[in-house]
Each structure stands twice: as C-alpha cells, then as structure tokens.
Design a protein around this motif. Structure first.
Motif, PDB file in Angstrom:
ATOM      1  N   GLN A 103       0.895  -1.018   0.094  1.00 44.11           N
ATOM      2  CA  GLN A 103       0.116   0.059   0.033  1.00 44.11           C
ATOM      3  C   GLN A 103       0.955   1.234   0.081  1.00 44.11           C
ATOM      4  O   GLN A 103       0.505   2.181  -0.667  1.00 44.11           O
ATOM      5  N   HIS A 305      -9.326   2.772  16.246  1.00 42.64           N
ATOM      6  CA  HIS A 305     -10.061   3.276  15.004  1.00 42.64           C
ATOM      7  C   HIS A 305      -9.030   2.427  13.766  1.00 42.64           C
ATOM      8  O   HIS A 305      -8.058   2.830  13.943  1.00 42.64           O
ATOM      9  N   GLY A 306      -9.666   1.980  12.776  1.00 38.87           N
ATOM     10  CA  GLY A 306      -8.686   1.272  11.812  1.00 38.87           C
ATOM     11  C   GLY A 306      -9.160   1.406  10.437  1.00 38.87           C
ATOM     12  O   GLY A 306     -10.600   1.761  10.351  1.00 38.87           O
ATOM     13  N   VAL A 307      -8.684   1.136   9.601  1.00 42.35           N
ATOM     14  CA  VAL A 307      -9.171   1.180   7.951  1.00 42.35           C
ATOM     15  C   VAL A 307      -8.811  -0.377   7.483  1.00 42.35           C
ATOM     16  O   VAL A 307      -7.466  -0.614   7.715  1.00 42.35           O
ATOM     17  N   VAL A 309      -7.406  -2.766   5.287  1.00 45.34           N
ATOM     18  CA  VAL A 309      -6.259  -2.864   4.236  1.00 45.34           C
ATOM     19  C   VAL A 309      -6.385  -4.007   3.187  1.00 45.34           C
ATOM     20  O   VAL A 309      -5.599  -4.285   2.389  1.00 45.34           O
ATOM     21  N   VAL A 318      -6.360  -4.810   9.090  1.00 46.52           N
ATOM     22  CA  VAL A 318      -6.607  -3.528   9.374  1.00 46.52           C
ATOM     23  C   VAL A 318      -5.362  -2.840   9.951  1.00 46.52           C
ATOM     24  O   VAL A 318      -4.594  -3.095  10.605  1.00 46.52           O
ATOM     25  N   ASP A 319      -5.526  -1.419   9.196  1.00 50.28           N
ATOM     26  CA  ASP A 319      -4.288  -0.451   9.760  1.00 50.28           C
ATOM     27  C   ASP A 319      -4.938   0.453  10.794  1.00 50.28           C
ATOM     28  O   ASP A 319      -5.845   1.074  10.505  1.00 50.28           O
ATOM     29  N   GLY A 348     -10.735  -0.122   2.524  1.00 50.23           N
ATOM     30  CA  GLY A 348     -10.932   1.379   2.712  1.00 50.23           C
ATOM     31  C   GLY A 348     -11.882   1.609   3.854  1.00 50.23           C
ATOM     32  O   GLY A 348     -12.094   2.847   4.322  1.00 50.23           O
ATOM     33  N   ASP A 349     -12.802   0.626   4.322  1.00 50.98           N
ATOM     34  CA  ASP A 349     -13.663   1.006   5.546  1.00 50.98           C
ATOM     35  C   ASP A 349     -13.095   1.213   6.472  1.00 50.98           C
ATOM     36  O   ASP A 349     -12.121   0.690   6.923  1.00 50.98           O
ATOM     37  N   GLU A 350     -13.860   2.305   7.289  1.00 48.83           N
ATOM     38  CA  GLU A 350     -13.189   2.780   8.508  1.00 48.83           C
ATOM     39  C   GLU A 350     -13.933   2.233   9.755  1.00 48.83           C
ATOM     40  O   GLU A 350     -15.293   2.310   9.454  1.00 48.83           O
TER      41      GLU A 350
END
Ligand code: SF4
Length: 417
Positions: A103, A305-307, A309, A318-319, A348-350
């Motif tokens: 990424q 809180h994560g995104v 990936v 999750v990042d 891309g979901d948070e």
C-alpha cells in the motif's frame, strides 16, 4: 557445555499463518497449490509435497481444481490480476506487514513521490512490492548503494521521497540509510517497515553471539532471514548454519553455545536440535520455558479506529495507525456465522475496533468488530425499549424455546411464545 536458546527462535506470525493455511486447506480436503515454496524450509516443503501440495511458479501452471495459496512474501499487482483473470480459487496468505508495504508503494505513486526501497531486488518479497509501485522507484541493497544513488541522481535529494524497507532488511544497515537520508535529503518520508519479528531475532542473535563462544543458526539455507542471522552472529563468534539436528558440529566441553533460528524454522526442528544438545546439557526444559515465555500475549480493553487494508476468507487486515499489524479473525467480524468477511467489510472501510490481544513479540494486534458493534447495538436496543419502538432483525438460529435474532451485532433471544 552451556547452551542458551534465543527466546525469539522459530516461526514468525506471517509464516505460521501461511503454513497453517495450507494445512487447513488439506484438512478441508482441498487440492492445494502454492505460488512458489510456501516457506524456505526443506523439511516442511517436503512434508507438504508428500501430502500432494503442488508448487507452481506461475498462476497459469495451477492444476485444474486446485486452490492456489499466495505465500507470505506476497506478489505483484499484475500477478494478483492474473489469478483473478484465470478465475483460480485463491487464498492470499501474504503477511499483513508485507501488504502494508504494497500500500505504501502504491500510495507513493498516487502522491507523486519517488518510492525508495531498502532490500534485495532479487528477493520475491521485493519483486512483489515493486510490482505495486505506480511511479518512479529505486531499490538499494545497503547504505553504500543509497549514497551512490543520491550521488548519481542529485535531483532525488530535493524530490518528495517515500522510503521503506524489505521486512527482513538488516536493522543496522537501515539505521545507516536513515542517517544518509537525514544528511542528504530534504523531503523524505520514512516508513519503518522492518518487521518486529525480524528485528527482534536479529537483535537477540547479536547479543547472544556477543556472549557465546559458538552460535548455531537453525534454518533453511535458502532462507534470507536465516542467512542474515548467520551473518550477524558470524561477526561476533564462530557460527554454524544447520538445517537438521544431524548436522550439529561437535563442541568441546566448557564452551558456551547460543542457538537461534530463522522465522521460517518450525519449532519441531528446533526441538530436535535441542534434544540432541540436551543429551549433553539437560537444557531442553529451559527451552520449553523460554518458548512459553515468547508466546505470552497481553489482554487489553482498548478501542482503536482502523482502516481495512486487506480481506481474506479467514481474517481482515486493518491499519490501526500503529507499527503493529492489526487483524480481525472472521469470527470477530460479525455475530452472524453465515456471512463471509467480504460481505461485512470492503477495503478502505473505517471502523471502531476493540483490541482483544496484542502480541508484542510478533507485532500483531487481534481486533474485534462485532464486540464494538454489539456495544453500540445494546445502546440502541435500550433506547428502543424506553421509547416503545419496534426494531427489525434477522433470524439466524432456531434454538430450544425460540429463535436467535441478530440486531446490530447483538444476539437476541425471542421466545417462541
Ligand atoms: Fe511477516 Fe515478519 Fe514473518 Fe516476514 S518475518 S512473514 S513480515 S511476520
């Protein structure tokens, strides 16, 4: 003879995950192929071959009906697209740490930055990473190459750069590269992507080698992380790289011997080596204790809180903005066992997540989405009760005396009456 075993010896998180994926597919009765050897260890690959696992070098070679496993090194975007185009059933076991570099490489191109990678350009992990670059990129194998690169391309010193490392890059060499960047470049963003598992093994191998008379590094001769451990140890004492217990050299009494193992070395081989050593030293029990210690993890209650990936059939990556790689096991995604990870989230979901477990040794965080959702759902249900409001949910299970209804990740019992 005194024997000391490195606490960090053996399988890392990413390799363990990839190897377990193949064994799980076999248990499920699926014919399995791996894109390249799943691990650089001849004993494990030999066992898998005996169980019918085929190693292919190109997705097009995958025998019909086989599920293809992408190993922890990861692959380029072109290879990912080829697998999709050929419609081959595939399980992506790319290590989340490597995914993160994919990424970074892609994002650097999107942001008009030059991507600089410290690593071995012949290594499959590096080739995979470079295959996600969208713009200008360079690879350097050490600080000397970096200095030369900046000397021969002086415009790079002013350009926006994104600098990352192969996960198994030598920690000491990385520090030297950072010094060079600090001195010569004005606009470089640095991403510390050397994997914790690697850095810890290298650091421990060094301190062990410094206080021992001899070092034994157990691991495959083709494994780059094993070779790096050998190189580090060899700077401080006489070092032997062995693949099996029967390759153990004979040491004279009175010597202190340190043992470490690459991240792709299964615990069974390390134990075999130790059992042989223990015949002389009675050190095996010590090792068991150390192994236990190295597997310790800590429970926390923290929310992050994560995104999203990456998504695989068994987990979601999750990042969470930390050095550690976050992952949500499929059963922590949703309370509805019938849904697949890709039905619940997309890249891309948070989302808010609960930390279930951190493993500092391997640099991973196990997260839960369903528990956070359930907490939110509970608040809504309490509110609805107060307001006499009607809620709609999905029946997911018929149980004795009623049904279980899922509402916002909450399992709710509705009596048959
Ligand atoms: Fe992943 Fe690190 Fe293991 Fe490589 S060494 S597979 S990056 S955990």
């Amino acid at each position: 003879m005194k024997v000391e075993v490195a606490k960090t010896a053996g399988f890392c998180f990413g390799v363990d995950r990839a190897v377990s994926t193949v064994y799980r597919l076999l248990e499920e009765g699926k014919r399995t192929a791996t894109l390249g050897p799943i691990i650089h260890n001849p004993q494990v690959t030999g066992d898998l071959a005996a169980r019918g696992v085929v190693t292919v070098n190109d997705p097009a070679e995958t025998p019909k009906g086989c599920t293809l496993v992408i190993r922890s090194h990861g692959v380029s975007q072109a290879v990912e697209e080829k697998i999709r185009a050929l419609d081959i059933p595939c399980v992506d076991a790319t290590c989340p740490f490597v995914k993160k570099i994919h990424q970074l490489a892609a994002a650097a191109g999107d942001q008009g930055k030059t991507f600089l990678l410290a690593g071995d350009r012949d290594h499959p992990e590096v080739q995979g990473i470079l295959g996600h670059c969208k713009g200008e990129n360079f690879t350097v194998k050490n600080n000397e190459e970096l200095v030369n690169l900046l000397k021969n391309n002086p415009d790079l010193r002013e350009k926006p750069l994104a600098f990352a490392a192969q996960t198994t890059f030598h920690a000491g060499e990385w520090e030297k590269c950072l010094e060079t960047l600090k001195k010569l470049c004005t606009n470089a963003a640095v991403f510390a992507t050397i994997c914790n598992a690697t850095a810890r093994r290298q650091k421990e191998a060094k301190t062990l080698a410094q206080r021992c008379d001899r070092m034994i590094v157990v691991g495959g001769r083709d494994s780059s992380n094993t070779a790096k451990l050998r190189d580090i140890c060899a700077q401080y004492c006489e070092t032997y790289l062995i693949e099996r217990a029967d390759e153990l050299p004979v040491f004279s009494a009175g010597l202190s011997v340190g043992i470490t193992a690459g991240a792709s070395t299964p615990a069974s081989i390390i134990k075999e080596v130790l059992a042989t050593m223990a015949e002389v030293t009675n050190n095996e029990q010590n090792f068991e204790e150390m192994l236990e210690e190295s597997l310790k993890s800590f429970n926390t209650d923290e929310r992050v809180h994560g995104v999203v990936v990456g998504i695989s059939p068994t987990e979601v990556y999750v990042d969470v903005g930390r050095k550690q790689a976050g992952f949500i096991p499929a059963n922590e995604l949703s309370n509805d066992p019938s849904v697949k990870p890709e039905d619940v989230v997309k890249i891309g979901d948070e989302m808010d997540l609960l930390i279930m477990k951190t493993n500092d040794q391997e640099g991973t965080i196990m997260l839960s989405k369903r528990r956070v959702d359930a907490m939110k759902g509970w608040d809504e249900i309490s509110q609805a009760l107060e307001n006499n409001e009607v809620l709609e949910g999905k029946v997911i299970e018929v149980v004795k005396g009623g049904v279980i209804v899922l509402y916002k990740a909450m399992r709710i019992f509705v009596p048959a009456s």
